[in-house]
Design a protein around this motif. Structure first.
Motif, PDB file in Angstrom:
ATOM      1  N   TYR A   1      -1.861   9.575   6.015  1.00  0.00           N
ATOM      2  CA  TYR A   1      -2.989   8.953   5.318  1.00  0.00           C
ATOM      3  C   TYR A   1      -4.314   9.167   6.046  1.00  0.00           C
ATOM      4  CZ  TYR A   1       0.905   6.120   3.522  1.00  0.00           C
ATOM      5  OH  TYR A   1       2.090   5.706   2.997  1.00  0.00           O
TER       6      TYR A   1
ATOM      7  N   LYS B   1      13.430   9.441  -0.683  1.00  0.00           N
ATOM      8  CA  LYS B   1      13.852   8.038  -0.598  1.00  0.00           C
ATOM      9  C   LYS B   1      15.302   7.837  -1.064  1.00  0.00           C
ATOM     10  CE  LYS B   1       9.760   6.688   0.760  1.00  0.00           C
ATOM     11  NZ  LYS B   1       8.735   6.015  -0.020  1.00  0.00           N
TER      12      LYS B   1
ATOM     13  N   HIS C   1      12.365   0.804   6.416  1.00  0.00           N
ATOM     14  CA  HIS C   1      11.429  -0.292   6.691  1.00  0.00           C
ATOM     15  C   HIS C   1      10.851  -0.854   5.406  1.00  0.00           C
ATOM     16  CE1 HIS C   1       7.707   2.586   7.153  1.00  0.00           C
ATOM     17  NE2 HIS C   1       7.703   2.051   5.950  1.00  0.00           N
TER      18      HIS C   1
ATOM     19  N   ASP D   1       1.118  -6.401   4.710  1.00  0.00           N
ATOM     20  CA  ASP D   1       1.013  -5.959   6.102  1.00  0.00           C
ATOM     21  C   ASP D   1      -0.397  -5.441   6.343  1.00  0.00           C
ATOM     22  OD1 ASP D   1       1.357  -3.682   4.561  1.00  0.00           O
ATOM     23  OD2 ASP D   1       3.021  -2.871   5.710  1.00  0.00           O
TER      24      ASP D   1
ATOM     25  N   THR E   1       0.869  -1.179   0.000  1.00  0.00           N
ATOM     26  CA  THR E   1       0.000   0.000   0.000  1.00  0.00           C
ATOM     27  C   THR E   1       0.910   1.236   0.000  1.00  0.00           C
ATOM     28  OG1 THR E   1      -0.035  -0.097   2.403  1.00  0.00           O
ATOM     29  CG2 THR E   1      -1.861  -1.146   1.256  1.00  0.00           C
TER      30      THR E   1
ATOM     31  N   MET F   1       1.719   5.624  -1.055  1.00  0.00           N
ATOM     32  CA  MET F   1       1.645   6.594  -2.150  1.00  0.00           C
ATOM     33  C   MET F   1       2.394   6.106  -3.385  1.00  0.00           C
ATOM     34  SD  MET F   1      -0.104   8.786  -0.667  1.00  0.00           S
ATOM     35  CE  MET F   1      -0.156  10.132  -1.834  1.00  0.00           C
ATOM     36  N   THR F   2       3.546   5.466  -3.176  1.00  0.00           N
ATOM     37  CA  THR F   2       4.417   5.119  -4.307  1.00  0.00           C
ATOM     38  C   THR F   2       3.733   4.212  -5.337  1.00  0.00           C
ATOM     39  OG1 THR F   2       6.199   5.218  -2.682  1.00  0.00           O
ATOM     40  CG2 THR F   2       6.767   4.365  -4.875  1.00  0.00           C
TER      41      THR F   2
HETATM   42  C1  F6R Z   1       3.036  -0.588   3.008  1.00  0.00           C
HETATM   43  C2  F6R Z   1       4.457  -0.912   3.060  1.00  0.00           C
HETATM   44  C3  F6R Z   1       5.475   0.150   3.363  1.00  0.00           C
HETATM   45  C4  F6R Z   1       5.485   1.250   2.317  1.00  0.00           C
HETATM   46  C5  F6R Z   1       6.486   2.328   2.671  1.00  0.00           C
HETATM   47  C6  F6R Z   1       6.523   3.437   1.660  1.00  0.00           C
HETATM   48  O1  F6R Z   1       2.254  -1.743   2.697  1.00  0.00           O
HETATM   49  O2  F6R Z   1       4.797  -2.024   2.884  1.00  0.00           O
HETATM   50  O3  F6R Z   1       6.765  -0.437   3.401  1.00  0.00           O
HETATM   51  O4  F6R Z   1       5.775   0.683   1.077  1.00  0.00           O
HETATM   52  O5  F6R Z   1       6.160   2.871   3.930  1.00  0.00           O
HETATM   53  O6  F6R Z   1       5.294   4.122   1.662  1.00  0.00           O
HETATM   54  P1  F6R Z   1       4.996   5.246   0.583  1.00  0.00           P
HETATM   55  O7  F6R Z   1       4.886   4.562  -0.734  1.00  0.00           O
HETATM   56  O8  F6R Z   1       3.664   5.835   0.997  1.00  0.00           O
HETATM   57  O9  F6R Z   1       6.121   6.209   0.636  1.00  0.00           O
END
Ligand code: F6R
Length: 245
Positions: A171, A205, A141, A70, A40, A42-43
């Motif tokens: 979110y 990132k 993470h 998760d 899940t 934003m990316t």
């Molecule tokens: C969520 C997950 C997290 C996100 C990470 C980046 O299911 O596994 O590892 O991928 O926190 O989140 P965004 O894409 O919102 O920057």
């Protein structure tokens, strides 16, 4: 950086989304009844939109098997914050992935540790993952595997760290609305995947991507497990890839 790692740099957001979608479809079409996990956040949102727009008619979705990456723990089955509902809405429902092919964490299981064991036992029978698509947090993470999580960890329940609570607050309109507990596939479940696609976009990132891919392999940076496995594709935009190209 490990030699089996492929790095793809997208020029802009549109290329990132289309490339992510085509990479996922190419990988899945090379496999039989693939078992996949999706993130899940934003990316990957644009990737899901591209999958639906460009590839929804592919037969592969009818036999795809999906497993949760998760989830928050302790929420009722209709809570809009559930990751399983988010992935269903953005991706699995529009692609018509059969409901019986979705193995999701039960957020309101009465015993959340038993729920994690149920997932590990299920993966022993039906796994390993054929494809893990993952995003990376700015602290390294992956899913809810926060710094300090053992590389050997299977699916497990956990208390969210203050950092996770802060990063999830965007979110849900503030930290008070973020659930305090979660359940996640562990790093060993993810490392066992036959193929891995990592999505990273934005300058925020860039540091962590470089640390994860070129720094020491350490539990301080959970995503550094990526250096220890094969068949990894990193898809990054120019901002996220600035220190690795
Ligand atoms: C969520 C997950 C997290 C996100 C990470 C980046 O299911 O596994 O590892 O991928 O926190 O989140 P965004 O894409 O919102 O920057």
């Amino acid at each position: 950086m490990s030699s089996g790692m492929r790095i793809i740099v997208a020029e802009d957001e549109q290329e990132f989304n289309l490339r992510a979608a085509s990479l996922v479809v190419e990988t899945l079409e090379s496999l039989n009844n693939p078992l996949v996990t999706f993130p899940t956040g934003m990316t990957p949102l644009g990737m899901y939109r591209a999958l639906v727009a460009e590839y929804r008619d592919r037969p592969l979705w009818r036999t795809l098997r999906f497993v949760s990456l998760d989830e928050y723990a302790g929420l009722p089955p209709d809570d809009p914050r559930l990751f399983s509902l988010w992935v269903a809405k953005e991706c699995l429902d529009p692609l018509s992935v059969p409901l019986e092919n979705r193995m999701c964490f039960v957020s309101n299981a009465s015993d959340i540790d038993a729920e994690a064991r149920r997932m590990n036992e299920w993966l022993l029978i039906h796994g390993p993952l054929d494809l893990a698509v993952v995003g990376i947090g700015s602290n390294g993470h992956i899913a809810f595997n926060e710094p300090g999580t053992a590389f050997e960890s299977g699916a497990h329940a956990l208390a969210l760290t203050p950092e996770s609570i802060r990063s999830n607050a965007r979110y849900w309109g503030g930290e008070d609305h973020v659930p305090r507990h979660g359940i996640t596939l562990g790093l060993a479940n993810l490392a066992a995947a036959r193929h891995t696609i990592v999505l990273a976009s934005g300058a925020g990132k860039s540091d962590i991507l470089a640390r994860a891919l070129t720094g020491p392999v350490t539990v301080d940076v959970p995503a550094s497990y990526l250096q220890t496995i094969s068949n990894v594709s990193i898809l990054a935009d120019k901002a996220a890839a600035q220190y690795i190209i």
